[in-house]
Design a protein around this motif. Structure first.
Motif, short mmCIF file in Angstrom:
data_model
loop_
_atom_site.label_atom_id
_atom_site.label_comp_id
_atom_site.label_asym_id
_atom_site.label_seq_id
_atom_site.Cartn_x
_atom_site.Cartn_y
_atom_site.Cartn_z
N THR A 72 -16.08 111.05 24.66
CA THR A 72 -15.77 110.77 26.06
C THR A 72 -15.10 109.41 26.21
O THR A 72 -14.11 109.25 26.93
CB THR A 72 -17.05 110.82 26.91
OG1 THR A 72 -17.65 112.12 26.77
CG2 THR A 72 -16.75 110.56 28.37
N ALA A 106 -11.56 109.40 24.62
CA ALA A 106 -10.64 110.14 25.48
C ALA A 106 -10.28 109.33 26.72
O ALA A 106 -9.12 109.34 27.18
CB ALA A 106 -11.25 111.48 25.88
N ALA A 107 -11.25 108.59 27.27
CA ALA A 107 -10.98 107.76 28.44
C ALA A 107 -9.97 106.66 28.10
O ALA A 107 -9.09 106.32 28.90
CB ALA A 107 -12.28 107.15 28.97
N MET A 124 -6.59 108.24 27.78
CA MET A 124 -6.08 108.65 29.08
C MET A 124 -5.52 107.47 29.86
O MET A 124 -4.75 107.64 30.81
CB MET A 124 -7.20 109.32 29.89
CG MET A 124 -6.72 110.12 31.09
SD MET A 124 -8.11 110.85 31.98
CE MET A 124 -8.81 111.88 30.70
N ALA A 150 -9.57 117.30 26.53
CA ALA A 150 -10.89 116.92 26.02
C ALA A 150 -11.06 117.43 24.59
O ALA A 150 -10.66 118.54 24.26
CB ALA A 150 -11.98 117.50 26.91
N ASP A 202 -3.25 105.45 29.13
CA ASP A 202 -1.79 105.34 29.11
C ASP A 202 -1.13 106.72 29.20
O ASP A 202 -0.04 106.95 28.72
CB ASP A 202 -1.33 104.63 27.83
CG ASP A 202 -1.97 105.23 26.59
OD1 ASP A 202 -2.46 106.36 26.67
OD2 ASP A 202 -1.96 104.56 25.54
N ALA A 203 -1.83 107.66 29.82
CA ALA A 203 -1.27 108.99 30.03
C ALA A 203 -1.80 109.57 31.34
O ALA A 203 -2.87 109.18 31.81
CB ALA A 203 -1.63 109.91 28.86
N ASP A 204 -1.03 110.49 31.91
CA ASP A 204 -1.46 111.09 33.17
C ASP A 204 -2.67 111.99 32.98
O ASP A 204 -3.54 112.09 33.83
CB ASP A 204 -0.31 111.90 33.78
CG ASP A 204 0.86 111.00 34.18
OD1 ASP A 204 0.61 109.81 34.48
OD2 ASP A 204 2.00 111.48 34.17
N SER A 205 -2.73 112.68 31.86
CA SER A 205 -3.86 113.56 31.56
C SER A 205 -4.06 113.59 30.06
O SER A 205 -3.15 113.29 29.29
CB SER A 205 -3.62 114.97 32.10
OG SER A 205 -2.48 115.55 31.46
N PHE A 206 -5.27 113.97 29.66
CA PHE A 206 -5.57 114.00 28.23
C PHE A 206 -6.58 115.11 27.98
O PHE A 206 -7.62 115.17 28.64
CB PHE A 206 -6.13 112.65 27.77
CG PHE A 206 -6.04 112.46 26.29
CD1 PHE A 206 -4.87 111.98 25.71
CD2 PHE A 206 -7.11 112.76 25.46
CE1 PHE A 206 -4.76 111.80 24.34
CE2 PHE A 206 -7.01 112.60 24.09
CZ PHE A 206 -5.83 112.10 23.53
N ARG A 252 -2.24 113.90 21.62
CA ARG A 252 -1.14 113.11 22.18
C ARG A 252 0.19 113.86 22.07
O ARG A 252 1.12 113.62 22.85
CB ARG A 252 -1.03 111.77 21.45
CG ARG A 252 -2.14 110.77 21.79
CD ARG A 252 -1.79 109.41 21.22
NE ARG A 252 -2.85 108.43 21.40
CZ ARG A 252 -3.05 107.74 22.53
NH1 ARG A 252 -2.25 107.95 23.57
NH2 ARG A 252 -4.01 106.85 22.60
#
Length: 603
Positions: free
Chosen positions: A99, A102-103, A106, A114, A108-112, A67
């Motif tokens: 997985t 991480a989903a 993601m 792995a 609350d974020a544009d990308s995250f 984050r």
């Protein structure tokens, strides 16, 4: 002890609440110490969430770091398990949580980025190993032997240098022999490489004595690690099944037929069954005869002499519920998550209280379930042993782990590996001595014994052609050693404490597929045209070459059963005491002993 889930990252806490009602006792009791960075040993019954207790905080740290910005390609967590199958299973079971977490993150974020987990064992293809060194995984799942190789090879050392946590699963299976002594030195080498003590987390379902194993995991301080002793006892549905035919001194064909029919009936009455045997030969034989009694492809074999692909396929089908039963040796007895197994059958005596608990614990391997096990003695002596085993389990007994005391052959191997890993450096002998004594099995190592090992490694041994086997240069004036040119290669090629056995590869033609291994004696006693069984398939030998048996599919032709030398287990001292007590009770009062046997063994 309660532990608020709010202390986790929101994505981790949300995932946990969605999947589980509440933390289990090992999790709630272990997380405070793990969160504090302390070394922790968790002992708890199978299916109680020990592995998740160990992993979740490491995953949480990685998610929190991700984050903050790009997550570097660095290995942070090293997970060590004694079995390749267990390592592969943990890696599979990590992928789903990683997985899903991480989903959630993601959302609350544009990308995250792995969070990646990778497997490194002796079965890992060379291409995957090379990829791992170029792009290290955040969580490395491995075995003690592969960890040793990584600590010795240049690229492997670079991969491990950034680790901050090491998890040792099924620690009782390692501490009891030289393999554990080897791992203890590897863990100290890992600390030296990282330049700081890594947090150590040990997991076990069956362990005694607890203080000794705790000290084995973390001998850094007199008080040792934080111990979470949830215990090993768990409600179980156990019974001894006696065939209709009278048991004798040896197992007759009639007795074995009765037992096989009963096992086949139990398999049909349950969704999924694990049948444990003590030898690979019996695994092949029993799989074959059960296959004749049950529908096609309903029974598979699983043992260490089957090829990796064959074992993984059997594990996959078992996890997916695509097979009714698997006949296995010790290759499936530890904490691998193998799906919803309803019943465990043990043919003969497991020869150990802890092994019996481990094997039966493969059934009902989920929270709230009751493991169900049935023991099938094939002789009178095995009946006595199984009855004594039931009494031991009911009384809460465990086999005592006896940690080897300073095995010098293991020390020599690790000293060569440590020096060979940095051949350009000189190593201070006092520093190496202190390094060795930090490992628990070597805490009482004397300086004279250490110096003698250094002497052999630097002087070699006398042969008819001069002195050979020298791997170190010793400078007696400065009190240092450095590696000779052959040291690293010798350490890599001769690593580990598992006894080496002569095996022939079985190669199927025409696709050149390796399907398993055969004992050298069986291979050289066979001839072209012979048909043998391996992994539920009949193979016809085409030719035997150096180290290989070239075969083709025999298309169901009647096979012989291969043998492997020296694999049957010995009986533990604690179980032997129970057997002696049972025999004394029968001699003293047969009627009372009979009542006790029927009560304890449910005969």
């Amino acid at each position: 002890m309660s532990f608020p889930l709010s202390r986790f990252d929101p994505a981790v806490a949300g995932w946990f609440r969605e999947r589980f009602e509440a933390p289990t006792e090992p999790q709630a009791s272990g997380w405070p110490a793990i969160a504090g960075g302390e070394d922790v040993l968790i002992t708890a019954p199978t299916g109680s969430g020990k592995t998740l207790a160990a992993f979740l905080f490491a995953v949480d740290r990685l998610i929190r770091e991700a984050r903050q910005g790009p997550l570097p390609d660095e290995t942070r967590v090293v997970y060590v398990s004694p079995l390749k199958a267990l390592s592969a299973d943990i890696r599979r079971n990590l992928e789903v949580p990683l997985t899903e977490i991480a989903a959630r993150a993601m959302g609350d974020a544009d990308s995250f980025p792995a969070v990646r987990a990778e497997l490194r064992t002796g079965d890992t293809p060379a291409a995957d190993r090379a990829r791992m060194t170029r792009k290290p995984p955040h969580i490395l799942v491995t075995t003690p032997e592969s960890l040793y190789l990584l600590l010795t090879a240049g690229r492997g050392r670079k991969l491990l240098r950034t680790a901050d946590t090491v998890i040792v699963d099924e620690i009782h299976a390692l501490a009891r022999d030289k393999r554990g002594s080897h791992l203890a030195l590897s863990l100290e080498r890992l600390d030296r490489l990282a330049g700081r003590p890594l947090q150590r987390i040990g997991l076990s379902a069956t362990v005694r004595p607890l203080p000794d194993v705790a000290r084995f995991l973390s001998p850094r301080t007199p008080e040792g690690p934080v111990v979470v002793p949830v215990g090993h006892r768990r409600e179980m549905d156990l019974a001894v099944e006696v065939p209709d035919s009278e048991l004798g001194a040896v197992a007759t064909h009639e007795i074995m037929e009765d037992i096989r029919d009963r096992i086949a009936a139990l398999i049909e009455a349950h969704d999924t069954t694990l049948v444990f045997v003590n030898t690979r030969r019996m695994a092949e034989r029993l799989t074959h005869v059960l296959g004749e009694r049950l529908p096609e492809d309903a029974v598979l074999a699983h043992h260490g002499s089957l090829a990796r692909e064959v074992r993984l396929e059997a594990e996959r089908r078992l996890q997916e519920g695509d097979v009714r039963a698997i006949v296995a040796t010790a290759s499936l007895e530890l904490g691998i998550d193998i799906g919803s197994v309803d019943l465990v059958c043990q043919l003969g005596s497991p020869r150990s209280i802890a092994v019996a608990l481990q094997r039966v614990g493969r059934s009902g391997h989920w929270l709230g379930a009751i493991p169900k096990g049935r023991f099938f003695p094939t002789t009178r002596d095995e009946l006595v042993e199984c009855a004594a085993l039931m009494a031991a389990v009911n009384a809460g007994d465990l086999d005592r782990i006896r940690i080897p005391e300073a095995p010098l052959d293991i020390l020599a191997q690790q000293l060569v590996a440590e020096a060979g890993a940095t051949p350009e450096e000189r190593h201070d002998l006092d520093d190496l001595f202190g390094f060795a004594r930090r490992a628990d099995p070597y805490r009482n190592l004397g300086r004279a014994a250490f110096d003698a090992v250094i002497g052999v490694l630097s002087d070699g041994v006398a042969t008819g052609r001069g002195r050979r086997g020298a791997f170190l240069h010793r400078d007696a004036v400065s009190g240092t050693v450095r590696a000779r040119r052959n040291a690293r290669l010798a350490a890599i090629q001769n690593g580990g404490a598992i006894p080496e056995t002569a095996q022939y590869q079985v190669v199927a033609e025409p696709d050149e597929r390796v399907v398993g291994q055969l004992d050298e004696d069986f291979a050289i006693e066979s001839y072209a045209g012979d048909v043998f069984l391996l992994g539920t398939t009949s193979w016809r030998i085409r030719r035997i070459t150096q180290g290989q048996v070239r075969v083709e599919d025999a298309e169901g032709a009647a096979p012989t059963i291969p043998f492997w030398r020296g694999e049957a287990p010995g009986r533990t001292a604690e179980l032997s005491v129970r057997v002696a007590e049972l025999r004394e009770a029968v001699d003293r009062d047969p009627a009372e002993a009979r009542i006790g046997l029927q009560r304890d063994s449910r005969l």
